[in-house]
Scaffold this motif. Sequence first.
Motif, PDB file in Angstrom:
ATOM      1  N   THR A 484      19.794  34.161  81.226  1.00  0.00           N
ATOM      2  CA  THR A 484      19.342  33.051  82.068  1.00  0.00           C
ATOM      3  C   THR A 484      19.165  33.547  83.505  1.00  0.00           C
ATOM      4  OG1 THR A 484      21.598  32.363  82.620  1.00  0.00           O
ATOM      5  CG2 THR A 484      20.626  31.474  80.592  1.00  0.00           C
ATOM      6  N   GLU A 485      18.907  32.610  84.405  1.00  0.00           N
ATOM      7  CA  GLU A 485      18.755  32.964  85.823  1.00  0.00           C
ATOM      8  C   GLU A 485      20.093  33.315  86.460  1.00  0.00           C
ATOM      9  OE1 GLU A 485      15.904  33.309  87.331  1.00  0.00           O
ATOM     10  OE2 GLU A 485      14.778  32.698  85.561  1.00  0.00           O
ATOM     11  N   ASN A 536      15.123  30.342  81.213  1.00  0.00           N
ATOM     12  CA  ASN A 536      13.779  30.875  81.378  1.00  0.00           C
ATOM     13  C   ASN A 536      13.205  31.267  80.021  1.00  0.00           C
ATOM     14  OD1 ASN A 536      14.806  33.526  80.721  1.00  0.00           O
ATOM     15  ND2 ASN A 536      15.536  33.694  82.838  1.00  0.00           N
TER      16      ASN A 536
END
Length: 1012
Positions: A484-485, A536
């Motif tokens: 993920t971010e 994302n």
Amino acid sequence: MSFLDQLRRRWWLLVLAFIVVLLLFGTRVATFYTDILWFDSLGFAHVFWTLLTTRVGLGIVAGLVMAGLLAGNLMLARKLAPPYRIPSAQEEGVERYREAVEPFARPLLLGVAVLIGVLSGLSMVGEWDTYLLWANATEFGIDDPQFARDLGYFVFILPFHALVNSWLFTALALTIVLTAVAHYLFGGIRPQSPGQKIAPQVAVHLSILLAGIVAVRAWGFWLDRYMLSYSQRGTVTGLSYTDVNAQLIALQLLTVIAAVTVVLFLVNLRFRGWLLPSAGVGILVVAAVVLAGVYPAVIQRLQVDPQELPRERQYIDRNLDMTRFAFGLVIDDDVEFERFPARSSLTPEQVADNEATLESIRMWDPATLQSTYAQLQELRTYYDFRDVDVDRYPFADGVEQVMLSVRELNENDLPEAAQNWQNRRLVYTHGFGFVASDVSIADGGGQPVFFVRDIPPEGDEALEVDNPRIYFGENPPQYSILNTEVAELDFPVDEGEPERYEYTGDDGVSVGGMLGRLAFAFRFTEPNFVLSDLLNADSKVIFNRNIRDRVEAVAPFLKFDHDPYPVAVDDKVKWVQDAYTTTDMVPYSERIDLAEHTLAEQRELVPTQGPDGELALVEQTRRLPGLTGRANYIRNSVKAVVDAYDGTVTLYVMDEDDPIIGAWRGAFPESFTPAEEASEELRAHFRYPEDMFRVQASLFETYHIQDADQFFFKEDAWEIPVDAAFIQNQQGLPQQQRQAPRPMRPYYLLMRLPGEVDEEFALIQPFVPVNRPNLIGWLAGRSDGEDLGQLKAYLMPPDRTVFGPGQAQAQVDQNDDIAEQIGRWNDSGANVIYGNQLVIPIEDSLLYAQAIFLRAEQGEIPELRRVALVFGERVVFEETLADALGAMFGPEAGAVVDRGGQSRDSLPGDPASGEEPGEGGPIVTQDPRVASLVNDALARFAEAEEALMAGDLGAYRELTRDANELLQEAQGLIEGTAPGTEDADDEAEDEEEAETDADADAEGEDEDPPPV
């Protein structure tokens, strides 16, 4: 206004209907969809689709047949209704109902048929395993002794035939009842009529249906003949004398009578009378009562009970043979018997020759060690040690036994400030590494001697792995979102920001698209999947992370051991889960309740507040899911191996000769991998499985008896002894908190079995005679090389008493010196914990070993303080295993296992010791300050021991701490890191600079890494 115009004006109704449907079925649809993705990501999509198509296929076939059978007969009943009828006064009510129903008769009858068809189909969905075994049946190559049919018929074919027979009988019975009701409603059956009560065409219709159900029952009588192979009437499971000479004959006669009755019903189609069919049914009912009930009971009472053994002898022999085959207890094939002298003397040469066995005597109790690991090596609140397992690993100086536990993530113990969705699911995603320690020794403070410890893991290269991250284990988070971010927390460091990590494994289901987000939002009832901006296109979800849940999902046709164990092999951490094939359909074999024989309990030491308000470590048990269901056959045919990092599941077939695993391979050919394809390093860690061993040991209590007469009298019956240490640990509790005594659990040992040349890893279970305390025998499950899966039984001398575990425990408890010391500890407020009582075979003798742990102060961890050995009538009680062996067998014996009580970091052959493997010997220094410091430390240890003997625990702890500080200072002089040495000064300067640079960042730093 058109219909479309109305829909446009009332669009909100469509939206509302969609929302309602989504709320009602969204979670199920999402779970179904994500399950497909999960099976596909794991490479087991074929399992999902095979199970789905089989279940749906069975349901559709059963539902269509049931619905068609009902619909056809109900519609025929309506069609056969007499066109003209004059209702009597009693039928006026029925006539009114008939007139009301008539306009809706067709859709109503079809609706009833469809509804019952659906219910019938659903009842068959769960029988997928019975169908798949029937469709992929194989042969055992062994015939049953009564019918001369291959066992494969009983295991694979007979259950499916019995299922179909039962379903058909139920379907026809329900059809007959509903058809008769329909005929009544439509006037074909008129019991109140003064004239003909059943119309001729109705009689023909019902005759055909009754002939069908009697024919099905005739088939059932024929199948019941084979079902007698599991009869419980006699002394043992299987056909008894009465079954063979009465019940079997009765079932054959009932089959013939039922066939004749079918003919009578068919004859009724022509003569249309009920006399012959009624006579046939009457004869069948009377015959069933007399032949199948009264006659066998008379034979049993008059011919068998007065002389049971002569009548049942041959059937007991059949049971003995088939039970031993089914449970892997065949004498001289699966089990090798050997007499064990149990002498009470050992020569120094024999002691030296069994060095590996003596070094591997497991002093550390898993429950106690788990508590110790938790306090010494969890390091952060969010790490957890779920279990401690025993294994063996090759070190530079040979194979050694090891205690090992994986450091898993426990999301529920995150700091309160970190308890949010982002941290629980995106940041705190995995555990890290494992700890391993020696099984037999402790350091100077009574703590484990580690092979591997800390984060990142440090220790012996024999246990080194390239990737120690633990994403899959015994107690993982429900799910995590990776890539993920936000970077995952990898592991904490002493100062500054923790290390971060990005997952590179193959496991996981993509959640980058909106469909995936929505599906997982419904599956886990978590809207953040849709709302969060931290996901994302590369993000993916890992779930089904529990080892047992994972393997059960991809192999639901197997049963699994309660205790998966981790291994450090092939530069990875992997989990090994033993899997079993079982059935309860082997003729004559004894049926048992698996849960009763594999009741799994994990012992834990839990801080508990006593009546006086003081905390004490109390041994408690946590129930674990063992094997379930009935069985009279079991094989450890599969070893399921799960990668702790990427979750890959591999099912290695260990028993190619098992017909049941052969059938499952036919159903799921892509699921299995030959055992030969496992790496040699991995195969070296396969072991005899505990749950199957416990089942075999339970049966071995009586099935070690080879003669039918002796088996009947049970004179030589054994039982598993009571766990005496468990009872001792309950003594300090109030009566209402004490748990019931439990049998002694089997335990793994690295040892040289009597009569063997090399040491091997074995699972040991002692036995005592029923209601007697002395040792009568013990069973060993072998785990190494070509002997993997073999059993060896040792029988004690029949002409003298050999002390059992309970008697050995009594010798320890009754020893005056030991009782005095335990009393002093108890009086001082210390918590005394008894470790496992182990029976150790050495050459032709038996040695009992038990560790005594002491929790000296409130809140502190247990320490290994004493070792008690019992050999014959001698008892010794010393600080270490080496001291105890020396006191028991002489100084040479103690020297065999004496490693100086040193930590693993200073043992010869370790990187930290500064020696090459195999050098041996102490570290030599020319600095006179070292000798002075060591002498001072020894003096402190001596004073500490005096304080401990006197019960002064506070002084003991203080003196021990001073001694350890002196030894650390001496070690610093040796390594050049003590204050005043050149290396130490340089190191201090570097540390001072680092502290100055990081002062702002480090100020106020918490022990736990900050939440993200």
